[in-house]
Design a protein around this motif. Structure first.
Motif, short mmCIF file in Angstrom:
data_model
loop_
_atom_site.label_atom_id
_atom_site.label_comp_id
_atom_site.label_asym_id
_atom_site.label_seq_id
_atom_site.Cartn_x
_atom_site.Cartn_y
_atom_site.Cartn_z
N GLU A 37 0.84 -1.20 0.00
CA GLU A 37 0.00 0.00 0.00
C GLU A 37 0.87 1.24 0.00
O GLU A 37 1.84 1.34 0.76
N VAL A 38 0.54 2.17 -0.89
CA VAL A 38 1.22 3.45 -0.98
C VAL A 38 0.18 4.55 -0.82
O VAL A 38 -0.88 4.51 -1.45
N THR A 39 0.47 5.54 0.02
CA THR A 39 -0.46 6.65 0.23
C THR A 39 0.25 7.97 -0.04
O THR A 39 1.48 8.06 0.00
N ALA A 40 -0.55 8.99 -0.32
CA ALA A 40 0.00 10.33 -0.55
C ALA A 40 -1.13 11.34 -0.39
O ALA A 40 -2.30 10.98 -0.27
N THR A 41 -0.77 12.62 -0.41
CA THR A 41 -1.75 13.71 -0.40
C THR A 41 -1.59 14.52 -1.67
O THR A 41 -0.49 15.03 -1.95
N LEU A 42 -2.68 14.62 -2.46
CA LEU A 42 -2.63 15.38 -3.70
C LEU A 42 -2.42 16.86 -3.42
O LEU A 42 -3.00 17.41 -2.47
N ARG A 43 -1.62 17.51 -4.24
CA ARG A 43 -1.48 18.95 -4.13
C ARG A 43 -2.82 19.63 -4.43
O ARG A 43 -3.63 19.12 -5.20
N GLU A 44 -3.05 20.76 -3.84
CA GLU A 44 -4.33 21.47 -3.90
C GLU A 44 -4.77 21.73 -5.34
O GLU A 44 -5.95 21.61 -5.67
N GLU A 45 -3.84 22.07 -6.21
CA GLU A 45 -4.20 22.48 -7.57
C GLU A 45 -4.38 21.31 -8.54
O GLU A 45 -4.76 21.50 -9.70
N VAL A 46 -4.13 20.07 -8.10
CA VAL A 46 -4.17 18.92 -9.01
C VAL A 46 -5.60 18.46 -9.25
O VAL A 46 -6.37 18.25 -8.31
N ASN A 47 -5.96 18.29 -10.52
CA ASN A 47 -7.27 17.76 -10.90
C ASN A 47 -7.25 16.24 -10.76
O ASN A 47 -6.41 15.57 -11.37
N PRO A 48 -8.14 15.64 -9.96
CA PRO A 48 -8.08 14.19 -9.72
C PRO A 48 -8.19 13.36 -11.01
O PRO A 48 -7.49 12.34 -11.14
N PHE A 49 -9.03 13.77 -11.96
CA PHE A 49 -9.16 13.00 -13.19
C PHE A 49 -7.87 13.05 -14.00
O PHE A 49 -7.42 12.02 -14.53
N HIS A 50 -7.27 14.22 -14.11
CA HIS A 50 -6.01 14.33 -14.85
C HIS A 50 -4.92 13.48 -14.19
O HIS A 50 -4.10 12.87 -14.87
N MET A 51 -4.92 13.44 -12.85
CA MET A 51 -3.95 12.62 -12.14
C MET A 51 -4.17 11.14 -12.44
O MET A 51 -3.23 10.38 -12.68
N LEU A 52 -5.44 10.69 -12.44
CA LEU A 52 -5.77 9.30 -12.75
C LEU A 52 -5.26 8.93 -14.13
O LEU A 52 -4.61 7.89 -14.31
N MET A 53 -5.59 9.75 -15.14
CA MET A 53 -5.19 9.45 -16.51
C MET A 53 -3.67 9.40 -16.65
O MET A 53 -3.13 8.55 -17.35
N SER A 54 -2.99 10.30 -15.98
CA SER A 54 -1.53 10.34 -16.07
C SER A 54 -0.91 9.10 -15.45
O SER A 54 0.11 8.59 -15.94
N ALA A 55 -1.51 8.59 -14.36
CA ALA A 55 -0.95 7.42 -13.66
C ALA A 55 -1.27 6.10 -14.37
O ALA A 55 -0.60 5.09 -14.12
N LEU A 56 -2.29 6.10 -15.23
CA LEU A 56 -2.64 4.88 -15.97
C LEU A 56 -1.70 4.68 -17.15
O LEU A 56 -1.21 5.65 -17.72
N PRO A 57 -1.46 3.41 -17.57
CA PRO A 57 -1.87 2.18 -16.89
C PRO A 57 -1.05 1.94 -15.63
O PRO A 57 0.07 2.43 -15.50
N GLY A 58 -1.62 1.17 -14.70
CA GLY A 58 -0.96 0.92 -13.42
C GLY A 58 0.34 0.16 -13.59
O GLY A 58 0.47 -0.73 -14.42
#
Length: 450
Positions: free
Chosen positions: A335-356
Motif C-alpha cells: 500500500e502506498v499513500t499520498a496527499t494530492l497537491r491542492e491544484e491537481v485535478n483528480p481525473f487528470h492525475m488518474l489518466m496520467s498514472a494509468l496504466p498501473g
C-alpha cells in the motif's frame, strides 16, 4: 440539475441480486454496476457521456429519457469537480462512472494497437440506485426524477418480459488459450533477453484466452461474482460491448482531504481445499524473496508516479508484502499513500498514472513497448481501470484484472504475471492458469456443442 436537492424513493424491498436487477434494465443503454467494496450501486440515464472507439472521440448529451444527441464539445474535466461540495458518503453519490482501457491509457505514452471495441466510456450520472437496509433505493438530482423512477419500476414489473426478450448467453466455441505453451516460452525468453540487455527490470507478460459467443454476457455475472467474491467487481454495457470485472485489485482510492491510496498486487500462489496445503501455499508466498523483489519494484514505480502530483514528503508506504486471500489465490499486496497537491485535478492525475505499474513493469514506458511487441494482440479493457468520481473529487478506480470482455461475438479473458530475471518459466506459465483457471472452467459451462 440541482445538486443540493435529492429525490429518494424505495424501489423494491425484495432482495434482487445485482444480476437480476441489471437484467431488468438490459434494454437501457450504458447502465453500469459497481460492487464498490460492498456498497453496490447501479447508475443509469447518464446526462452526458464520452465514448472512444478506434481512436474516434464522441460526446453525447441526453435530450430525453434514453435518447441522446451527439455534441461536439467534450466533457470539461477542468471544471467538473466542485470543491464546495462535500460527500458525506464513502461511496458513489452522483458524478462520473466509466472505464478506461489499457489501450487508451498506454497510447498516451507509446504507439500501440487498439482493440476493435470501445476503449473508453465516461458518463456523468445524476440518477443511481443503491442497495440500502430497506432494499434497492433510487436516488436522483434530476428534474424528471419521478419519470425516471417510473421507468425503472415498469422495468422491474416487466422483468419476465425483459428476460425473454434477450438471447441467452451461449459459447459457440470453448474459451481456450490463444498461445500454445511453446509460444509462451518464446515470449518469456525474449523478456529475459530484454532484462539482461538492460532494457527493463520487470515485464508483466500476459496471454489471451478467446471464445465465440452469442447472447448477453450479463447472464453470467452472478455466477462469476459468487465464484470470485471480488471487492472491485463491476459491469458495463455499451451497445454490443460488455465488460465484466471480477477484480481484486484497487488502483487508486481518492479519499477525503485529497488523500490517495494505491494497493499494487504482485505475487500469487493458488488456494487449496485442504487447509494444511493452503497454509503451505500462503507461507511460500510470505517467504518468497522473488515475489518480494517483484513487489517492491512496482511499489517504487508507483511511489514515483504519485510523487509527481503529491505534496512534498507525503508519499508513504504503510504496508509492504501483506498477504490477502481470495477465493482462488493468495496475493501479495502493498500500500502506498499520498496527499494530492491542492491544484491537481483528480481525473487528470488518474489518466496520467494509468496504466498501473503492477500490470506493465518497470521502467513503465519501455515495458509497454515490449508488451506491445510480444503479446501479439491488444489487451482492450484488460489491465485498464473501472470506477467512479464524485463531484467533490472523491472516488475509487480498480485495475481490470480477472475481467471478461465481449464485443459482438468475440469473448476475451486474459491472465499473466510479472517476469524478472529470477523468474522460472514453468512457474510463471502455471501462475497464468492459477489466476484464471476457475473463471475459464466456469465460462466454458456455457459452451453448448451442436
Amino acid at each position: 440539475m440541482n445538486k443540493s436537492v435529492i429525490f429518494e424513493k424505495l424501489l423494491i424491498k425484495q432482495q434482487l441480486n445485482p444480476t437480476q436487477f441489471l437484467l431488468c434494465l438490459s434494454h437501457l443503454n450504458h447502465v453500469v454496476y459497481l460492487k464498490n467494496l460492498n456498497h453496490p450501486v447501479i447508475a443509469l440515464f447518464a446526462s452526458e457521456y464520452m465514448l472512444i472507439q478506434n481512436q474516434k472521440i464522441q460526446k453525447f448529451n441526453r435530450t430525453s429519457l434514453n435518447q441522446y444527441q451527439q455534441n461536439a464539445e467534450s466533457i470539461d474535466f477542468n471544471h467538473f469537480f466542485k470543491k464546495s461540495l462535500q460527500n458525506s458518503h464513502s461511496d458513489f453519490n452522483g458524478g462520473l462512472i466509466g472505464f478506461i482501457s489499457y489501450d487508451e491509457a498506454a497510447q498516451q505514452q507509446v504507439n500501440i494497437r487498439s482493440k476493435n471495441q470501445p476503449s473508453l466510456f465516461l458518463g456523468i450520472y445524476y440518477s443511481y440506485i443503491k442497495l440500502t437496509d430497506q432494499g434497492w433505493t433510487f436516488f436522483s438530482y434530476e428534474h424528471d426524477a419521478e419519470a425516471i423512477f417510473q421507468v425503472i419500476q415498469e422495468a422491474l414489473q416487466d422483468k419476465d418480459k425483459q428476460n425473454k426478450n434477450h438471447q441467452t448467453f451461449t459459447l459457440t466455441q470453448p474459451c481456450t488459450a490463444r498461445w500454445s505453451q511453446h509460444q509462451y516460452v518464446t515470449a518469456f525468453k525474449q523478456v529475459q533477453d530484454y532484462i539482461r540487455a538492460g532494457d527493463c527490470y520487470q515485464i508483466n507478460l500476459t496471454q489471451e484466452f478467446t471464445a465465440k459467443a452469442q447472447g448477453l454476457l450479463l447472464d453470467t455475472t452472478e455466477a462469476f461474482w459468487q465464484l470470485t467474491d471480488a471487492p472491485y467487481s463491476g459491469y458495463l454495457k455499451i451497445d454490443d460491448f460488455e465488460l465484466l470485472s471480477c477484480s481484486p485489485e484497487l488502483f487508486i482510492d481518492f479519499e477525503a482531504d485529497r488523500k490517495i491510496t494505491t494497493k499494487p498486487i504482485k505475487g500469487t500462489m493458488p488456494r487449496h481445499k485442504d487447509a494444511e496445503q493452503d497454509e503451505q501455499s500462503k507461507q511460500s508466498l510470505i517467504h518468497s524473496k522473488k515475489d518480494q523483489a517483484e513487489n517492491v519494484m512496482i511499489v517504487d514505480l508507483l511511489r514515483n508516479d504519485l510523487s509527481v502530483y503529491a505534496e512534498t514528503g507525503s508519499v508513504k508506504t504503510p504496508k509492504l508484502f501483506e498477504i490477502e486471500s481470495f477465493n482462488q489465490v493468495h496475493h501479495m499486496v502493498s500500500e502506498v499513500t499520498a496527499t494530492l497537491r491542492e491544484e491537481v485535478n483528480p481525473f487528470h492525475m488518474l489518466m496520467s498514472a494509468l496504466p498501473g505499474g503492477s500490470i506493465t513493469g518497470a521502467p513503465k514506458i519501455r515495458a509497454m513497448q515490449i508488451i506491445e511487441e510480444l503479446e501479439g494482440a491488444p489487451r482492450g479493457a484488460y489491465c485498464g481501470s473501472m470506477g467512479y468520481f464524485n463531484f467533490d473529487g472523491t472516488g475509487s478506480w480498480n485495475i481490470l484484472i480477472r475481467s471478461i470482455q465481449k464485443y459482438q461475438d468475440n469473448v476475451s479473458v486474459w491472465a499473466g504475471g510479472g517476469i524478472t530475471i529470477a523468474s522460472d518459466c514453468d512457474a510463471e506459465y502455471q501462475e497464468c492458469f492459477d489466476k484464471v483457471e476457475a473463471m475459464l472452467k466456469l465460462l466454458n459451462t456455457w459452451y453448448k456443442p451442436e
